[in-house]
Scaffold this motif. Structure first.
Motif, mmCIF file in Angstrom:
data_model
loop_
_atom_site.group_PDB
_atom_site.id
_atom_site.type_symbol
_atom_site.label_atom_id
_atom_site.label_comp_id
_atom_site.label_asym_id
_atom_site.label_seq_id
_atom_site.Cartn_x
_atom_site.Cartn_y
_atom_site.Cartn_z
ATOM 1 N N UNK A 267 16.924 0.995 -29.442
ATOM 2 C CA UNK A 267 18.056 1.314 -28.573
ATOM 3 C C UNK A 267 19.072 0.175 -28.524
ATOM 4 N N UNK A 268 19.291 -0.442 -29.663
ATOM 5 C CA UNK A 268 20.346 -1.440 -29.786
ATOM 6 C C UNK A 268 21.653 -0.736 -30.173
ATOM 7 N N UNK A 269 22.779 -1.436 -30.007
ATOM 8 C CA UNK A 269 24.109 -0.935 -30.386
ATOM 9 C C UNK A 269 24.479 0.356 -29.651
ATOM 10 N N UNK A 270 24.029 0.486 -28.406
ATOM 11 C CA UNK A 270 24.361 1.663 -27.600
ATOM 12 C C UNK A 270 24.890 1.189 -26.243
ATOM 13 N N UNK A 271 26.016 0.478 -26.224
ATOM 14 C CA UNK A 271 26.489 -0.166 -24.990
ATOM 15 C C UNK A 271 26.962 0.796 -23.920
ATOM 16 N N UNK A 272 27.243 2.067 -24.280
ATOM 17 C CA UNK A 272 27.753 3.019 -23.294
ATOM 18 C C UNK A 272 26.672 3.929 -22.726
ATOM 19 N N UNK A 273 25.431 3.729 -23.119
ATOM 20 C CA UNK A 273 24.346 4.593 -22.653
ATOM 21 C C UNK A 273 24.192 4.491 -21.136
ATOM 22 N N UNK A 274 24.191 5.638 -20.454
ATOM 23 C CA UNK A 274 24.063 5.661 -18.990
ATOM 24 C C UNK A 274 22.795 6.363 -18.526
ATOM 25 N N UNK A 275 22.161 7.174 -19.394
ATOM 26 C CA UNK A 275 20.941 7.873 -19.014
ATOM 27 C C UNK A 275 20.006 7.950 -20.214
ATOM 28 N N UNK A 276 18.760 7.515 -20.006
ATOM 29 C CA UNK A 276 17.753 7.536 -21.064
ATOM 30 C C UNK A 276 16.453 8.071 -20.486
ATOM 31 N N UNK A 277 15.851 9.059 -21.169
ATOM 32 C CA UNK A 277 14.564 9.605 -20.725
ATOM 33 C C UNK A 277 13.537 9.449 -21.835
ATOM 34 N N UNK A 278 12.393 8.840 -21.481
ATOM 35 C CA UNK A 278 11.264 8.688 -22.403
ATOM 36 C C UNK A 278 9.984 9.253 -21.799
ATOM 37 N N UNK A 279 10.097 9.966 -20.710
ATOM 38 C CA UNK A 279 8.898 10.410 -19.997
ATOM 39 C C UNK A 279 8.135 11.491 -20.768
ATOM 40 N N UNK A 280 6.872 11.644 -20.396
ATOM 41 C CA UNK A 280 5.962 12.614 -21.003
ATOM 42 C C UNK A 280 5.869 12.434 -22.521
ATOM 43 N N UNK A 281 5.670 11.187 -22.911
ATOM 44 C CA UNK A 281 5.293 10.825 -24.267
ATOM 45 C C UNK A 281 4.003 10.005 -24.166
ATOM 46 N N UNK A 282 3.072 10.151 -25.094
ATOM 47 C CA UNK A 282 1.809 9.389 -25.014
ATOM 48 C C UNK A 282 1.980 7.948 -25.485
ATOM 49 N N UNK A 283 2.993 7.265 -24.979
ATOM 50 C CA UNK A 283 3.285 5.892 -25.373
ATOM 51 C C UNK A 283 2.125 4.971 -25.018
ATOM 52 N N UNK A 284 1.723 4.150 -25.978
ATOM 53 C CA UNK A 284 0.649 3.188 -25.754
ATOM 54 C C UNK A 284 1.194 1.798 -25.471
ATOM 55 N N UNK A 285 2.363 1.503 -26.021
ATOM 56 C CA UNK A 285 2.978 0.198 -25.799
ATOM 57 C C UNK A 285 4.454 0.283 -26.147
ATOM 58 N N UNK A 286 5.185 -0.725 -25.711
ATOM 59 C CA UNK A 286 6.614 -0.838 -26.029
ATOM 60 C C UNK A 286 6.874 -2.233 -26.579
ATOM 61 N N UNK A 287 7.727 -2.339 -27.604
ATOM 62 C CA UNK A 287 8.001 -3.668 -28.175
ATOM 63 C C UNK A 287 8.853 -4.514 -27.237
ATOM 64 N N UNK A 288 8.749 -5.822 -27.409
ATOM 65 C CA UNK A 288 9.535 -6.736 -26.584
ATOM 66 C C UNK A 288 11.028 -6.533 -26.844
ATOM 67 N N UNK A 289 11.409 -6.376 -28.102
ATOM 68 C CA UNK A 289 12.799 -6.120 -28.460
ATOM 69 C C UNK A 289 13.005 -4.622 -28.589
ATOM 70 N N UNK A 290 13.414 -3.990 -27.520
ATOM 71 C CA UNK A 290 13.589 -2.535 -27.507
ATOM 72 C C UNK A 290 14.988 -2.141 -27.060
ATOM 73 N N UNK A 291 15.441 -2.719 -25.954
ATOM 74 C CA UNK A 291 16.711 -2.332 -25.358
ATOM 75 C C UNK A 291 17.806 -3.350 -25.674
ATOM 76 N N UNK A 292 18.929 -2.849 -26.146
ATOM 77 C CA UNK A 292 20.080 -3.706 -26.343
ATOM 78 C C UNK A 292 20.906 -3.808 -25.074
ATOM 79 N N UNK A 293 22.110 -4.301 -25.206
ATOM 80 C CA UNK A 293 22.998 -4.489 -24.052
ATOM 81 C C UNK A 293 23.445 -3.131 -23.520
#
Length: 642
Positions: A267-293
């Motif tokens: 999710x880098x290079x998305x400076x105008x993002x105002x709403x993000x949904x990741x719910x109801x996924x069987x996520x086991x972990x998230x990387x340290x470098x995930x979200x950009x500005x």
């Protein structure tokens, strides 16, 4: 004169004919409603084709009709018609030349019908068409030529069909398209170049399909896209940098998929993002470098995952975040102490229905604008004293259904704006540790909306009492000191120090939980009673001394029961009524010394005794009457026999 009369008659006939023609051409059918501005809405099963309408009609909507076919003359004589809709009418056939008579149309809606196929190039005459809705039909495939010539099209809806695949060039030429809805179909895979001609597209809906994978580069040309909905698919993995070209994207929904991991920097290079949904996924972990500005991010939904923790910098770049739903993660046990460090505008934070056992004291310290905090339905068994300090604008804190047994008395002291607090569903222990928070509850009952359900679970004599009903005087014994005395028969002096001094002759223990060992040392019975008469007790401010002779000490050690008498409680507390021995300790059960309560119990006791006496007297009287009746009966029987 005759010529003048004839001319006048002819003019009258012409005017009358023109009036009748205009009247008939401007009349509205009985099944329709027409407006003076040219809008007509027709409803009902009596309609089998487009009825005669005023010639100035520019908008026509037909719904719930029996018009199953649009033939080549259905739209004739409506030269000013710009918007045409035929919905919920079981339409199954459109003539190849149906729209040749109305090339001026800007909008065509054929929603919720029974269309499964359309003739190739059926819409080609509509070169000015801007809106085309074919949603809610039975299309399984769409011919590549169907949209040929629709260069001005801006809005297309193909949702709620049975589409399973689409040709890679299906949208070629639709360079002005802004809205495209492909949701609620059965699409499993999309060609990587299918959207490459849609450079002006702003809203793309692909939710509720069966997409298993997104091809690399599929969104590369959508440089103006503002909304991308991918939720409710079966996406198990994301290509690296698949969203990087979407610099204008504002809303991205990836919820209800099968993602177990997300690539680094997704999710880098998305400076105008105002709403993000990741719910109801069987996520086991998230990387340290995930979200950009993401300074414009307002809503983030991350619930229903298999996460056990998250990186400490997960929300660092979301300085404008207002709402964070981070709940319903059954395995989430731990949160980094600085995970909420950089959210100065956050207003709503939901951490409910997780598996949190502990919270760091500084976890919420930077959330100075927080209004609502939901911590209910976790496994919290204690809370740090300063956990909520600094939350000056907090209005609502939900703590119900945890494992809390007590709380620090001043934990809510700085939350002056608090209006809604819930504490029910916790196993509160109403011992000395509960005194301060019980006092706070009494003074702030208007804040605790579930106060009638905030009840004691232990000790037994307090069960089912509300915390708000506990009074300070009931905890007067909480300063009790417990001493453990080791009696040595050969020693003459035993000293008990209330200030923590010990000697080789004395073992002293002080327990804040000694409320269960109540009452002063009791004089022994029988032989022990006579022995204690030889003991002189000398008491000053800090020392209790027992002086006895060698013979007396020997006698005392022989007659006393060490497990009972080696524990001395110095406090005038509630009267004990029973004691139990367990692991060298004597547990004394007692009733609170409340005059009203004792009076009530005494009244009940007297009432029961009186009721018992009345029953006994009634039984005796009944027996007496029965005996007299039997004697009388015997006498009558004897008289009859005589």
């Amino acid at each position: 004169m005759m010529d003048l009369y004839f001319r006048g008659t002819m003019w009258m006939i012409l005017v009358l004919f023109t009036f009748l023609h205009l009247t008939s051409s401007n009349s509205c059918p009985s099944a329709c409603r027409c407006t003076d501005k040219g809008a007509a809405m027709c409803v009902g099963p009596t309609i089998t084709d487009v009825p005669p309408l005023p010639r100035h009609t520019y908008l026509l909507q037909l719904s719930g009709t029996n018009m199953n076919v649009i033939n080549e003359r259905s739209l004739a004589n409506l030269d000013l018609l710009l918007r045409f809709g035929l919905m919920q009418s079981h339409l199954h056939t459109v003539h190849p030349q149906a729209f040749h008579v109305a090339p001026q149309l800007l909008s065509v809606k054929l929603s919720s019908n029974d269309l499964s196929a359309l003739p190739p190039r059926v819409f080609s005459p509509l070169t000015a068409l801007e809106q085309l809705h074919l949603n809610g039909n039975q299309f399984e495939n769409i011919h590549p030529d169907m949209f040929e010539g629709l260069g001005e099209l801006k809005d297309m809806d193909l949702s709620r069909n049975n589409l399973r695949s689409l040709a890679s060039d299906i949208f070629d030429g639709l360079t002005n398209l802004i809205f495209l809805n492909l949701g609620r179909n059965f699409l499993k895979k999309l060609p990587p170049t299918i959207f490459h001609s849609l450079t002006n597209l702003r809203h793309l809906t692909l939710y509720h399909n069966e997409l298993e994978v997104l091809e690399a580069g599929i969104f590369d040309k959508l440089i103006n896209l503002e909304e991308l909905k991918l939720h409710h698919n079966q996406i198990a993995s994301l290509p690296a940098q698949v969203f990087w070209s979407l610099r204008n994207l504002q809303i991205l929904t990836l919820s209800s998929n099968r993602l177990q991991a997300v690539p680094v920097k997704s999710f880098y290079n998305m400076p105008k993002l105002s709403k993000l949904t990741l719910y109801k996924n069987p996520l086991l972990s998230l990387p340290v470098e995930l979200m950009g500005h993401m300074p414009d991010m307002r809503e983030f939904y991350l619930y229903g995952t298999n996460l056990t923790t998250v990186p400490g910098n997960l929300f660092t770049n979301m300085s404008g975040l207002l709402m964070l739903n981070f709940n319903l993660n059954d395995n989430l046990r731990d949160l980094p102490s600085d995970v909420f460090c950089c959210l100065p505008k956050l207003q709503n934070l939901s951490l409910k229905f997780n598996n949190l056992h502990h919270l760091h004291p500084q976890l919420f310290s930077n959330l100075t604008t927080l209004n609502k905090l939901h911590l209910n339905d976790n496994k919290l068994d204690s809370l740090p004293e300063n956990l909520f300090h600094g939350l000056g604008e907090i209005l609502e804190i939900l703590l119900m259904n945890n494992n809390l047994k007590s709380l620090p008395g001043d934990i809510f002291l700085s939350n002056t704006a608090l209006k809604n607090l819930s504490l029910s569903g916790n196993p509160w222990e109403c011992n000395c540790a509960i005194r301060d928070i019980a006092r706070w509850i009494r003074h702030n009952e208007h804040v605790l909306f579930d106060r009638d359900d905030v009840i004691c679970h232990s000790p037994m004599y307090q069960v089912l009492r509300t915390l708000g009903s506990l009074r300070d005087e009931e905890f007067s014994f909480c300063s009790v000191k417990t001493f453990k005395i080791s009696f040595e028969p050969t020693q003459l002096l035993h000293n008990l120090s209330t200030v923590g001094q010990t000697s080789p002759l004395t073992s002293i223990t002080t327990s804040p939980e000694s409320s269960t060992l109540q009452g002063a040392a009791q004089s022994t019975q029988g032989a022990t009673q006579s022995t204690l008469e030889a003991i002189q007790i000398v008491t000053n401010k800090t020392t209790l001394s027992a002086v006895c002779s060698t013979e007396v000490s020997a006698k005392l050690a022989q007659d006393m029961s060490p497990p009972f008498y080696d524990t001395l409680v110095l406090e005038q507390g509630p009267e004990f009524v029973h004691h139990n021995l367990h692991k060298g300790w004597v547990y004394v059960w007692f009733l609170p010394s409340n005059t009203t309560l004792i009076g009530f119990f005494m009244f009940c006791h007297i009432l029961l005794v009186a009721a018992g006496l009345l029953l006994i007297l009634a039984t005796m009287y009944g027996m007496y009457r029965l005996s007299k009746a039997m004697n009388k009966l015997k006498a009558e029987c004897s008289h009859d026999e005589g």
